[in-house]
Design an enzyme around this catalytic site. Structure first.
Site, short mmCIF file in Angstrom:
data_model
loop_
_atom_site.label_atom_id
_atom_site.label_comp_id
_atom_site.label_asym_id
_atom_site.label_seq_id
_atom_site.Cartn_x
_atom_site.Cartn_y
_atom_site.Cartn_z
N ARG A 99 0.85 -1.18 0.00
CA ARG A 99 0.00 0.00 0.00
C ARG A 99 0.90 1.24 0.00
O ARG A 99 1.65 1.46 0.95
CB ARG A 99 -0.92 -0.01 1.24
CG ARG A 99 -1.76 1.22 1.33
CD ARG A 99 -2.80 1.18 2.45
NE ARG A 99 -3.40 2.49 2.50
CZ ARG A 99 -3.26 3.36 3.49
NH1 ARG A 99 -2.60 3.04 4.59
NH2 ARG A 99 -3.80 4.55 3.42
N GLU A 152 -3.57 -0.04 8.07
CA GLU A 152 -2.37 0.31 8.83
C GLU A 152 -2.50 -0.26 10.24
O GLU A 152 -3.60 -0.23 10.83
CB GLU A 152 -2.19 1.83 8.99
CG GLU A 152 -1.73 2.54 7.75
CD GLU A 152 -1.49 4.03 8.00
OE1 GLU A 152 -1.17 4.43 9.14
OE2 GLU A 152 -1.64 4.79 7.03
N GLU A 177 -7.30 8.58 6.18
CA GLU A 177 -7.50 9.16 7.51
C GLU A 177 -8.08 10.58 7.51
O GLU A 177 -7.41 11.55 7.86
CB GLU A 177 -6.20 9.14 8.32
CG GLU A 177 -5.70 7.75 8.58
CD GLU A 177 -4.65 7.68 9.69
OE1 GLU A 177 -4.21 8.74 10.16
OE2 GLU A 177 -4.28 6.57 10.08
N TYR A 233 -4.59 1.71 15.52
CA TYR A 233 -3.42 1.73 16.40
C TYR A 233 -3.81 1.57 17.86
O TYR A 233 -3.08 0.99 18.64
CB TYR A 233 -2.66 3.05 16.22
CG TYR A 233 -1.96 3.15 14.89
CD1 TYR A 233 -0.66 2.67 14.73
CD2 TYR A 233 -2.59 3.71 13.78
CE1 TYR A 233 -0.01 2.74 13.51
CE2 TYR A 233 -1.95 3.77 12.55
CZ TYR A 233 -0.66 3.29 12.41
OH TYR A 233 -0.02 3.35 11.20
N ASN A 283 -7.42 1.97 9.57
CA ASN A 283 -6.09 2.07 10.18
C ASN A 283 -6.30 2.01 11.69
O ASN A 283 -7.05 2.84 12.23
CB ASN A 283 -5.44 3.42 9.83
CG ASN A 283 -5.19 3.57 8.33
OD1 ASN A 283 -5.45 2.66 7.55
ND2 ASN A 283 -4.67 4.73 7.95
C1 FCB Z 1 -1.04 7.12 10.57
C2 FCB Z 1 -0.65 7.76 9.27
C3 FCB Z 1 0.68 7.30 8.78
C4 FCB Z 1 1.70 7.21 9.91
C5 FCB Z 1 1.15 6.38 11.03
C6 FCB Z 1 2.11 6.19 12.18
O1 FCB Z 1 -1.97 7.94 11.18
O2 FCB Z 1 -1.62 7.46 8.29
O3 FCB Z 1 1.07 8.18 7.78
O4 FCB Z 1 2.03 8.46 10.34
O5 FCB Z 1 -0.03 6.98 11.52
#
Ligand code: FCB
Length: 498
Positions: A126, A404, A216, A346, A344
């Site tokens: 990607r 992500e 995002e 985290y 994405n």
């Molecule tokens: C996400 C972003 C990517 C990178 C990661 C750690 O929010 O899409 O570009 O910065 O975080």
């Protein structure tokens, strides 16, 4: 709350909505079809004992990067300036005044980088396309030399058995659109984005079969136009902010239409959104129901309106006179059907059930909550279970990608030159275990893109927070696989958590 922490814990409007919310994993999909992995034959190289950790056959493993974070070559082959060039060259905006002028020099080293991917065994990459390479002013005359870079990259990927997954907007907005229209504050930018999307689609979809419109919404608008921490560094409030959010989702919807009109047969289109994932403080039916309501409301301005074609009542009520101005045609465009949804993920936002409107309450992270060196990145593996599960349950999405996931680490090469990033390995193992829980329940997650292939320009954090599977020495541009690269190679080979 520090500004950094607020990067992803945006104070989104939260509220209630009537929502059926019984906890019933079998309602999530056809568990018979996807099956429990305990009864499935194993993927390539699966060892005995992997069965409880296995992903569905054909699960796509990939890595991700973004143009401004890796490419460098900001003045080559006719590329125009982006808001990130302007922002990073403004003193004091990034740590150590770092810029993406050189970054990983991926523009020149992409062949070497494709070999890194090949050695991991990934089957998908990607990457994002820099809009100002293709249209140096955002609109107006195209710059074919700029697009040629992506032609070369795509050909190199395919020659090495790696499928290209292209994102059209990963934050490097042409500066000219910011100057003329206020960037996403102006409806003209949404329109220009659709034109750019159609242009690229017509030229790449003979080989690129998956297109993501925007990366995002919940980051580039909130952090760039609201908190002023990212480009273009604005601090909008009220109606101006809500209208800017609206133009972002409108740009996405118009782009989906333009992509459909220009695409070669077999092209799939979606987006990559950092949804705010509400995780129940613990898994009782009441807290789970609250987490579902919260996920819908906390994403009201972005994924919810895209999926439902309307803003939630709670959002409109809370915004009052500041609610965005829109037409029915806008909503129709915004909710243009998608082939897949990328998320994405985290970190989770914990919630609990509450009797009063909106039916849930946030449970903040205490200061001692473990986090990565990036202070916003609280370690909560359950986000990778609840995120896709909510998307499937709330909106019936049939094809989900984790576009992500990853973490920063204070990587330092050891005497033998290797980086022993055991913290990243532990993070990935626990997150993937939760993702596997989702796939085993039939949540239709089709693939996972690890952020990131290699260390890179981490926006306002400059080069301080490293997210890569490969360590990059920025003086020499040497890439060295970390321990986590070895870990990921094993995961991919076995199609299972190791
Ligand atoms: C996400 C972003 C990517 C990178 C990661 C750690 O929010 O899409 O570009 O910065 O975080």
């Amino acid at each position: 709350m520090s500004k950094k922490v607020s990067r992803r814990t945006f104070a989104k409007v939260a509220g209630a909505a009537a929502l059926a919310s019984a906890v019933n994993p079998s309602a999530l999909g056809d568990t018979g079809a996807h099956g429990s992995s305990t009864t499935r034959p194993q993927g390539n190289g699966a060892a005995q004992g992997d069965s409880l950790r296995a992903f569905p056959p054909g699960f796509l493993w990939g890595t991700a990067t973004a143009s401004y974070q890796v490419e460098g070559a900001v003045k080559e082959d006719g590329r125009g300036p982006s808001i990130w060039d302007t922002f990073s060259h403004t003193p004091g905006k990034t740590v150590n005044n770092a810029t993406g002028d050189v970054a990983d020099d991926h523009y020149h080293r992409y062949k070497e980088d494709v070999q890194l991917m090949k050695s991991l065994g990934v089957k998908g990459y990607r990457f994002s396309i820099a809009w100002p390479r293709v249209f140096p002013n955002g609109d107006g005359p195209a710059n074919p030399k700029g697009l040629d870079f992506y032609n070369r990259l795509v050909d190199e990927l395919l020659a090495n058995g790696i499928q290209p997954y292209a994102t059209l907007y990963h934050w490097d907005l042409p500066q000219s659109l910011q100057d003329r229209f206020g960037g996403w504050e102006g409806r003209e930018t949404s329109k220009a984005f659709a034109d750019y999307a159609g242009y690229v689609t017509a030229r790449l979809t003979d080989r690129v079969k998956h297109i993501f419109t925007i990366n995002e919404f919940g980051a580039f608008i909130e952090v760039g136009y609201r908190w002023g921490i990212h480009a273009p560094g604005l601090k909008l409030t009220g109606l101006r902010l809500n209208q800017t959010r609206h133009h972002a989702v409108l740009g996405h919807g118009l782009a989906v239409q333009a992509i459909r009109a220009a695409a070669k047969p077999g092209t799939k289109v979606g987006l990559a959104e950092n949804i705010t994932v509400a995780a129940p403080v613990f898994e009782t039916p009441a807290h789970v129901a609250a987490a579902e309501r919260a996920t819908r409301e906390m994403n009201a301005q972005y994924l919810t309106v895209i999926q439902e074609g309307k803003y939630t009542d709670w959002y409109l009520k809370s915004a009052g006179a500041d609610a965005p101005k829109f037409t029915d045609a806008d909503l129709k465009a915004i909710s243009s059907p998608l082939d897949f949804v990328g998320i994405n993920i985290y970190t989770p936002q914990f919630v609990r059930a509450a009797d009063t409107e909106p039916g849930f309450a946030h449970v903040p992270h205490p200061p001692s909550f473990p986090h990565a060196p990036s202070p916003w990145l609280f370690v909560g593996p359950e986000a990778l279970y609840w995120g896709p599960r909510h998307v499937s349950k709330l909106w019936g999405v049939k094809e989900i990608y984790i576009t992500e996931n990853g973490c920063s680490s204070s990587d330092v090469p050891a005497q033998d030159g290797k980086v022993y990033d055991t913290d990243r390995v532990t993070y990935l193992r626990s997150y993937l275990t939760q993702l596997r829980r989702a796939t085993a329940e039939g949540v239709p997650v089709r693939g996972y893109f690890l952020w990131s292939l290699m260390d890179n320009f981490e926006w306002a954090d400059g080069y301080t927070n490293r997210f890569g599977l490969h360590y990059v020495d920025y003086d020499t541009q040497k890439r060295t696989p970390k321990l986590s690269a070895d870990f990921y190679r094993e995961v991919i080979a076995r199609n299972a958590v190791v």
